[in-house]
Design a protein around this motif. Structure first.
Motif, mmCIF file in Angstrom:
data_model
loop_
_atom_site.group_PDB
_atom_site.id
_atom_site.type_symbol
_atom_site.label_atom_id
_atom_site.label_comp_id
_atom_site.label_asym_id
_atom_site.label_seq_id
_atom_site.Cartn_x
_atom_site.Cartn_y
_atom_site.Cartn_z
ATOM 1 N N GLN A 136 25.188 43.560 42.868
ATOM 2 C CA GLN A 136 26.412 43.580 43.673
ATOM 3 C C GLN A 136 27.641 43.350 42.793
ATOM 4 O O GLN A 136 28.580 42.654 43.175
ATOM 5 C CB GLN A 136 26.342 42.522 44.775
ATOM 6 N N PHE A 137 27.615 43.961 41.624
ATOM 7 C CA PHE A 137 28.708 43.794 40.670
ATOM 8 C C PHE A 137 30.053 44.218 41.258
ATOM 9 O O PHE A 137 31.094 43.639 40.953
ATOM 10 C CB PHE A 137 28.407 44.606 39.409
ATOM 11 N N TYR A 138 30.021 45.223 42.142
ATOM 12 C CA TYR A 138 31.265 45.741 42.701
ATOM 13 C C TYR A 138 32.040 44.666 43.465
ATOM 14 O O TYR A 138 33.272 44.709 43.538
ATOM 15 C CB TYR A 138 30.982 46.935 43.615
ATOM 16 N N LYS A 139 31.336 43.693 44.042
ATOM 17 C CA LYS A 139 32.025 42.639 44.790
ATOM 18 C C LYS A 139 32.882 41.773 43.869
ATOM 19 O O LYS A 139 33.849 41.154 44.316
ATOM 20 C CB LYS A 139 31.011 41.767 45.529
ATOM 21 N N ARG A 140 32.531 41.743 42.603
ATOM 22 C CA ARG A 140 33.286 40.974 41.613
ATOM 23 C C ARG A 140 34.448 41.783 41.042
ATOM 24 O O ARG A 140 35.558 41.279 40.894
ATOM 25 C CB ARG A 140 32.340 40.538 40.490
ATOM 26 N N GLU A 141 34.186 43.060 40.747
ATOM 27 C CA GLU A 141 35.190 43.855 40.033
ATOM 28 C C GLU A 141 36.144 44.617 40.945
ATOM 29 O O GLU A 141 37.315 44.821 40.598
ATOM 30 C CB GLU A 141 34.502 44.836 39.073
ATOM 31 N N LEU A 142 35.684 45.034 42.106
ATOM 32 C CA LEU A 142 36.527 45.850 42.978
ATOM 33 C C LEU A 142 37.830 45.149 43.378
ATOM 34 O O LEU A 142 38.899 45.778 43.337
ATOM 35 C CB LEU A 142 35.739 46.273 44.218
ATOM 36 N N PRO A 171 24.997 53.629 45.474
ATOM 37 C CA PRO A 171 26.432 53.427 45.240
ATOM 38 C C PRO A 171 26.687 52.360 44.176
ATOM 39 O O PRO A 171 26.150 51.251 44.250
ATOM 40 C CB PRO A 171 26.951 52.968 46.605
ATOM 41 N N GLY A 172 27.482 52.724 43.181
ATOM 42 C CA GLY A 172 27.912 51.781 42.166
ATOM 43 C C GLY A 172 29.368 51.406 42.395
ATOM 44 O O GLY A 172 29.964 51.739 43.427
ATOM 45 N N LEU A 173 29.951 50.737 41.417
ATOM 46 C CA LEU A 173 31.346 50.311 41.520
ATOM 47 C C LEU A 173 32.262 51.477 41.871
ATOM 48 O O LEU A 173 33.131 51.372 42.743
ATOM 49 C CB LEU A 173 31.784 49.675 40.198
ATOM 50 N N GLY A 174 32.074 52.610 41.187
ATOM 51 C CA GLY A 174 32.955 53.752 41.404
ATOM 52 C C GLY A 174 32.884 54.316 42.811
ATOM 53 O O GLY A 174 33.903 54.733 43.375
ATOM 54 N N LYS A 175 31.681 54.331 43.395
ATOM 55 C CA LYS A 175 31.545 54.833 44.770
ATOM 56 C C LYS A 175 32.243 53.895 45.749
ATOM 57 O O LYS A 175 32.906 54.344 46.707
ATOM 58 C CB LYS A 175 30.066 54.957 45.134
#
Length: 204
Positions: free
Chosen positions: A47-53, A84-88
């Protein structure tokens, strides 16, 4: 304008950086932006996107230029199953209004071979995924970015920019990079300098 982004973390704080440039072949940016973000979420595997988004959103909130494409340090889709990754997640947050290209330096499990991109004299690929732009066109855009080495000039620059916000140097999120390792080896074995220079150039 094309926007390249990167984020550097120090515990619960982060610096998000962005570089705006006009053409894929551009050597220099039109504008550089950095934003400090406090109380970022802890990293959770998968769930890296929750940190970087939220950091990228904070950066975008300061930009008033028209953006035609966004480059992120990471994946848009993960693996053959296209999870889905960060970009999606960024694409969804922007409601599909701006194409997103992910340029990852490390392979993710089951990353399709067509995502690999060899640049310059490097023997190591970058991994390019995208949304809102054809995958092959996205790879060609990254391929023609300025710089003879593996990592394009402006992607190296935005990485250094976010790290500079914390008073750090180098590529990537680790404490060491290839440049610092090269300097260390030369100090240890000056007589082998030429060999290390050659090895270093292959991996850039």
């Amino acid at each position: 304008m094309i926007l390249a982004t990167d984020v550097d973390y120090r515990e619960s704080n982060a610096v998000a950086a962005g570089i705006l440039f006009e053409r894929w072949e551009s050597e220099s940016p039109v504008k550089e932006i950095t934003v400090r973000v406090s109380n970022v979420e802890a990293y959770v595997p998968g769930q890296f996107y929750k940190r970087e988004l939220p950091c990228i959103k904070a950066l975008l909130d300061t930009i008033h230029d028209s953006i035609t494409c966004i480059l992120i340090d990471g994946y848009v889709y993960l693996g053959k199953d296209r999870k889905p990754g960060l970009g999606k997640h960024l694409w969804d947050m922007l409601e599909g209004q701006i194409p997103v290209i992910g340029v990852a330096k490390s392979a993710f499990a089951d990353t399709p071979e067509p995502a690999e991109l060899i640049r310059g004299n490097s023997i190591r690929p970058l991994f390019v995924t995208s949304e809102g732009i054809d995958a092959e066109i996205a790879r060609q855009c990254v391929r023609k970015m300025h710089g003879e080495n593996r990592i394009p000039t402006l992607l190296r620059r935005v990485d250094a920019l976010c790290r500079k916000g914390h008073g750090a140097r180098g590529m990537g999120r680790g404490a060491w990079d290839w440049e610092n390792m090269l300097k260390f080896f030369i100090l240890l074995r000056p007589q082998c300098c030429q060999t290390y220079v050659y090895e270093y150039s292959k991996f850039q």
